[in-house]
Write a protein that holds these residues in place. Structure first.
Motif, PDB file in Angstrom:
ATOM      1  N   ILE A  35     -67.483  23.487  15.066  1.00 30.64           N
ATOM      2  CA  ILE A  35     -68.207  24.189  14.011  1.00 30.64           C
ATOM      3  C   ILE A  35     -67.360  24.295  12.747  1.00 30.64           C
ATOM      4  CG2 ILE A  35     -69.229  26.421  13.385  1.00 30.64           C
ATOM      5  CD1 ILE A  35     -69.977  26.587  16.450  1.00 30.64           C
ATOM      6  N   LYS A  36     -67.955  23.911  11.632  1.00 32.86           N
ATOM      7  CA  LYS A  36     -67.258  23.922  10.350  1.00 32.86           C
ATOM      8  C   LYS A  36     -67.689  25.086   9.466  1.00 32.86           C
ATOM      9  CE  LYS A  36     -65.376  19.709  10.882  1.00 32.86           C
ATOM     10  NZ  LYS A  36     -63.962  19.575  11.215  1.00 32.86           N
ATOM     11  N   ASP A  37     -68.888  25.552   9.707  1.00 33.17           N
ATOM     12  CA  ASP A  37     -69.451  26.544   8.802  1.00 33.17           C
ATOM     13  C   ASP A  37     -70.645  27.199   9.493  1.00 33.17           C
ATOM     14  OD1 ASP A  37     -69.750  27.981   6.508  1.00 33.17           O
ATOM     15  OD2 ASP A  37     -70.759  26.391   5.380  1.00 33.17           O
ATOM     16  N   HIS A  38     -71.045  28.355   8.988  1.00 32.82           N
ATOM     17  CA  HIS A  38     -72.282  28.942   9.494  1.00 32.82           C
ATOM     18  C   HIS A  38     -72.887  29.808   8.410  1.00 32.82           C
ATOM     19  CE1 HIS A  38     -69.913  32.675  10.299  1.00 32.82           C
ATOM     20  NE2 HIS A  38     -71.059  33.231   9.982  1.00 32.82           N
ATOM     21  N   SER A  39     -74.166  30.109   8.565  1.00 34.49           N
ATOM     22  CA  SER A  39     -74.744  31.103   7.682  1.00 34.49           C
ATOM     23  C   SER A  39     -75.677  31.969   8.496  1.00 34.49           C
ATOM     24  CB  SER A  39     -75.474  30.446   6.511  1.00 34.49           C
ATOM     25  OG  SER A  39     -76.722  29.971   6.918  1.00 34.49           O
ATOM     26  N   LEU A  40     -75.640  33.248   8.219  1.00 36.73           N
ATOM     27  CA  LEU A  40     -76.486  34.198   8.942  1.00 36.73           C
ATOM     28  C   LEU A  40     -77.073  35.147   7.916  1.00 36.73           C
ATOM     29  CD1 LEU A  40     -77.483  35.610  11.560  1.00 36.73           C
ATOM     30  CD2 LEU A  40     -75.355  36.925  11.520  1.00 36.73           C
ATOM     31  N   VAL A  41     -78.367  35.261   7.885  1.00 35.99           N
ATOM     32  CA  VAL A  41     -79.023  36.166   6.938  1.00 35.99           C
ATOM     33  C   VAL A  41     -80.002  37.056   7.688  1.00 35.99           C
ATOM     34  CG1 VAL A  41     -80.352  36.336   4.802  1.00 35.99           C
ATOM     35  CG2 VAL A  41     -78.918  34.333   5.191  1.00 35.99           C
ATOM     36  N   PHE A  42     -79.899  38.359   7.468  1.00 34.98           N
ATOM     37  CA  PHE A  42     -80.882  39.300   7.994  1.00 34.98           C
ATOM     38  C   PHE A  42     -81.813  39.682   6.855  1.00 34.98           C
ATOM     39  CE2 PHE A  42     -77.321  40.325  10.977  1.00 34.98           C
ATOM     40  CZ  PHE A  42     -77.991  40.048  12.165  1.00 34.98           C
ATOM     41  N   TYR A  43     -83.108  39.731   7.132  1.00 46.29           N
ATOM     42  CA  TYR A  43     -84.085  40.137   6.127  1.00 46.29           C
ATOM     43  C   TYR A  43     -84.688  41.480   6.531  1.00 46.29           C
ATOM     44  CZ  TYR A  43     -83.741  35.295   4.649  1.00 46.29           C
ATOM     45  OH  TYR A  43     -83.276  34.094   4.212  1.00 46.29           O
ATOM     46  N   GLY A  44     -84.888  42.354   5.556  1.00 48.59           N
ATOM     47  CA  GLY A  44     -85.457  43.652   5.881  1.00 48.59           C
ATOM     48  C   GLY A  44     -85.890  44.402   4.640  1.00 48.59           C
ATOM     49  N   VAL A  45     -86.037  45.709   4.774  1.00 46.42           N
ATOM     50  CA  VAL A  45     -86.453  46.563   3.662  1.00 46.42           C
ATOM     51  C   VAL A  45     -85.391  47.640   3.485  1.00 46.42           C
ATOM     52  CG1 VAL A  45     -88.255  48.105   2.784  1.00 46.42           C
ATOM     53  CG2 VAL A  45     -88.880  46.149   4.224  1.00 46.42           C
ATOM     54  N   CYS A  46     -84.871  47.793   2.263  1.00 46.77           N
ATOM     55  CA  CYS A  46     -83.793  48.759   2.037  1.00 46.77           C
ATOM     56  C   CYS A  46     -84.340  50.185   1.929  1.00 46.77           C
ATOM     57  CB  CYS A  46     -82.973  48.382   0.804  1.00 46.77           C
ATOM     58  SG  CYS A  46     -83.762  48.774  -0.768  1.00 46.77           S
ATOM     59  N   ASP A  47     -83.428  51.174   1.890  1.00 46.82           N
ATOM     60  CA  ASP A  47     -83.884  52.567   1.922  1.00 46.82           C
ATOM     61  C   ASP A  47     -84.298  53.102   0.551  1.00 46.82           C
ATOM     62  OD1 ASP A  47     -81.425  52.744   0.758  1.00 46.82           O
ATOM     63  OD2 ASP A  47     -80.488  53.936   2.360  1.00 46.82           O
ATOM     64  N   ASN A  48     -84.314  52.219  -0.445  1.00 41.08           N
ATOM     65  CA  ASN A  48     -84.802  52.603  -1.768  1.00 41.08           C
ATOM     66  C   ASN A  48     -86.262  53.066  -1.669  1.00 41.08           C
ATOM     67  OD1 ASN A  48     -85.607  52.467  -4.553  1.00 41.08           O
ATOM     68  ND2 ASN A  48     -83.810  51.170  -4.869  1.00 41.08           N
ATOM     69  N   GLU A  49     -86.560  54.195  -2.311  1.00 44.36           N
ATOM     70  CA  GLU A  49     -87.887  54.780  -2.176  1.00 44.36           C
ATOM     71  C   GLU A  49     -89.011  53.800  -2.547  1.00 44.36           C
ATOM     72  OE1 GLU A  49     -89.950  58.716  -3.854  1.00 44.36           O
ATOM     73  OE2 GLU A  49     -87.744  58.840  -3.735  1.00 44.36           O
ATOM     74  N   SER A  50     -88.811  53.085  -3.661  1.00 44.01           N
ATOM     75  CA  SER A  50     -89.872  52.187  -4.117  1.00 44.01           C
ATOM     76  C   SER A  50     -90.060  51.013  -3.161  1.00 44.01           C
ATOM     77  CB  SER A  50     -89.584  51.704  -5.539  1.00 44.01           C
ATOM     78  OG  SER A  50     -88.343  51.063  -5.576  1.00 44.01           O
ATOM     79  N   CYS A  51     -88.998  50.603  -2.477  1.00 41.77           N
ATOM     80  CA  CYS A  51     -89.122  49.511  -1.501  1.00 41.77           C
ATOM     81  C   CYS A  51     -89.855  49.996  -0.258  1.00 41.77           C
ATOM     82  CB  CYS A  51     -87.755  48.969  -1.113  1.00 41.77           C
ATOM     83  SG  CYS A  51     -86.966  48.105  -2.463  1.00 41.77           S
ATOM     84  N   GLN A  52     -89.588  51.252   0.127  1.00 40.21           N
ATOM     85  CA  GLN A  52     -90.243  51.818   1.310  1.00 40.21           C
ATOM     86  C   GLN A  52     -91.746  51.982   1.079  1.00 40.21           C
ATOM     87  OE1 GLN A  52     -88.962  52.680   4.333  1.00 40.21           O
ATOM     88  NE2 GLN A  52     -86.878  52.034   3.848  1.00 40.21           N
ATOM     89  N   LYS A  53     -92.102  52.294  -0.169  1.00 39.63           N
ATOM     90  CA  LYS A  53     -93.512  52.565  -0.491  1.00 39.63           C
ATOM     91  C   LYS A  53     -94.370  51.306  -0.518  1.00 39.63           C
ATOM     92  CE  LYS A  53     -93.019  55.883  -3.763  1.00 39.63           C
ATOM     93  NZ  LYS A  53     -93.192  56.341  -5.125  1.00 39.63           N
ATOM     94  N   LYS A  54     -93.800  50.227  -1.056  1.00 30.91           N
ATOM     95  CA  LYS A  54     -94.568  48.994  -1.298  1.00 30.91           C
ATOM     96  C   LYS A  54     -95.312  48.486  -0.051  1.00 30.91           C
ATOM     97  CE  LYS A  54     -91.587  47.133  -4.812  1.00 30.91           C
ATOM     98  NZ  LYS A  54     -90.556  46.135  -5.066  1.00 30.91           N
TER      99      LYS A  54
END
Ligand SMILES: [Zn+2]
Ligand SMILES: [Zn+2]
Length: 155
Positions: A136-155
């Protein structure tokens, strides 16, 4: 007494760019160094558009095509990393030189990016390397989610 200034990451990246430009037989245009400097001042994961805007704000007269081409070159020589966080978003970039390998968590509402390092990933890497027979030479790992910012929670 002579106080020797520690070379900054930008100074070191500049040296790498210098030698690559010579190697590739390119011209040492001012734009290339100026854009590299701008990227190394940033701490974020930016789009070409963001970089272009901040250069305009500083009255640095450069075309979007030039910014794009220079970032491509810097990516090619390993001074910048390109990320495709989710397919529908524009590519995001960050400085690469002298930085630790890290992973990302993205808020899909506001596009906020948080970095993290977890040594357990190395254990996983070593294990899969053993049973796959692939070095293995490299890797990438990304988690996707919703942050605790109020406007993000509301959307
Ligand atoms: Zn958010
Ligand atoms: Zn990052």
């Amino acid at each position: 007494m002579v106080i020797k200034k520690e070379p900054t990451l930008y100074d070191q990246a500049r040296e790498v760019l210098d030698s690559k430009i010579e190697e590739m037989g390119l011209r040492k245009t001012q734009e290339r160094y100026r854009i590299l400097e701008e990227i190394y001042k940033r701490e974020d994961h930016f789009e070409i558009e963001d970089l272009f805007d901040s250069m305009l704000q500083q009255n640095f007269n450069v075309s979007k095509a030039t910014v794009y081409n220079v970032v491509e070159l810097l990516t090619e020589i390993g001074l910048v990393i390109r990320h495709n966080f989710g397919n529908k978003n524009a590519a995001r970039y960050e400085k690469a030189f002298g930085r630790r390998q890290h992973s990302h968590i993205i808020c899909t509402k506001c596009n906020k990016v948080v970095e993290f390092c977890d040594p357990r990933l190395l254990l996983i890497q070593n294990t899969v390397e053993k049973y796959s027979g692939i070095t293995i030479k490299d890797h990438s790992l990304v988690f996707y989610g919703v942050c605790d910012n109020e406007s993000c929670q509301k959307k």
